[in-house]
Motif scaffolding. Structure first.
Motif, PDB file in Angstrom:
ATOM      1  N   MET A 177      40.975  16.082  84.072  1.00 53.24           N
ATOM      2  CA  MET A 177      39.687  15.392  84.190  1.00 53.24           C
ATOM      3  C   MET A 177      38.852  15.592  82.937  1.00 53.24           C
ATOM      4  O   MET A 177      38.193  14.667  82.458  1.00 53.24           O
ATOM      5  CB  MET A 177      38.936  15.876  85.433  1.00 53.24           C
ATOM      6  N   GLY A 178      38.855  16.796  82.383  1.00 59.19           N
ATOM      7  CA  GLY A 178      38.116  17.065  81.164  1.00 59.19           C
ATOM      8  C   GLY A 178      38.636  16.263  79.988  1.00 59.19           C
ATOM      9  O   GLY A 178      37.858  15.736  79.187  1.00 59.19           O
ATOM     10  N   SER A 179      39.956  16.133  79.881  1.00 57.02           N
ATOM     11  CA  SER A 179      40.554  15.352  78.795  1.00 57.02           C
ATOM     12  C   SER A 179      40.189  13.874  78.903  1.00 57.02           C
ATOM     13  O   SER A 179      39.861  13.229  77.915  1.00 57.02           O
ATOM     14  CB  SER A 179      42.077  15.501  78.820  1.00 57.02           C
ATOM     15  N   VAL A 180      40.228  13.343  80.124  1.00 55.13           N
ATOM     16  CA  VAL A 180      39.866  11.941  80.331  1.00 55.13           C
ATOM     17  C   VAL A 180      38.393  11.721  80.002  1.00 55.13           C
ATOM     18  O   VAL A 180      38.024  10.743  79.353  1.00 55.13           O
ATOM     19  CB  VAL A 180      40.187  11.504  81.782  1.00 55.13           C
ATOM     20  N   ALA A 181      37.529  12.632  80.429  1.00 54.80           N
ATOM     21  CA  ALA A 181      36.101  12.515  80.144  1.00 54.80           C
ATOM     22  C   ALA A 181      35.832  12.572  78.638  1.00 54.80           C
ATOM     23  O   ALA A 181      35.012  11.818  78.107  1.00 54.80           O
ATOM     24  CB  ALA A 181      35.316  13.605  80.865  1.00 54.80           C
ATOM     25  N   ALA A 182      36.528  13.452  77.927  1.00 61.72           N
ATOM     26  CA  ALA A 182      36.347  13.557  76.481  1.00 61.72           C
ATOM     27  C   ALA A 182      36.802  12.282  75.772  1.00 61.72           C
ATOM     28  O   ALA A 182      36.137  11.789  74.854  1.00 61.72           O
ATOM     29  CB  ALA A 182      37.113  14.758  75.936  1.00 61.72           C
TER      30      ALA A 182
END
Length: 106
Positions: free
Chosen positions: A14-19
């Motif tokens: 989720m963090g990678s997608v948000a970034a």
């Protein structure tokens, strides 16, 4: 795989997608800002050289009907100009056509 590892994997994904989404939006905003700056510079050069920008028929129609706000709104929609730039452009169009920039509705 342990349940904590699965939770951490989901959080990392989720963090990678948000970034990635944030970087994409930032690039898009930067491109729009650069395009607006180039357009402002081009408008200044055209003004300096005395070249009139093409008039938008919808803007002229609104001005002839005494609807300045609608003319500014139409100009912004067609050109992407800021509110101040659109107001100044509509005032120039009205002056060139010898129309009063503001008319009161009766």
């Amino acid at each position: 795989m342990d349940s904590w590892e699965a939770v951490l994997l989901v959080i990392a994904t989720m963090g990678s997608v948000a970034a990635a989404a944030g970087a994409w939006f930032q690039e898009r905003r930067s491109s729009a800002t650069q395009l607006a700056a180039v357009q402002r510079k081009l408008d200044l050069v055209m003004d300096h050289l005395g070249i009139a920008a093409p008039e938008e028929p919808e803007v002229v129609r609104h001005l002839e009907n005494g609807r300045t706000i609608e003319a500014v709104r139409a100009y912004r929609k067609q050109t992407g100009a800021s509110l101040l730039e659109a107001k100044q452009a509509v005032d120039r169009i009205a002056a060139d056509r010898r129309l009063p920039p503001f008319r009161t509705r009766t």
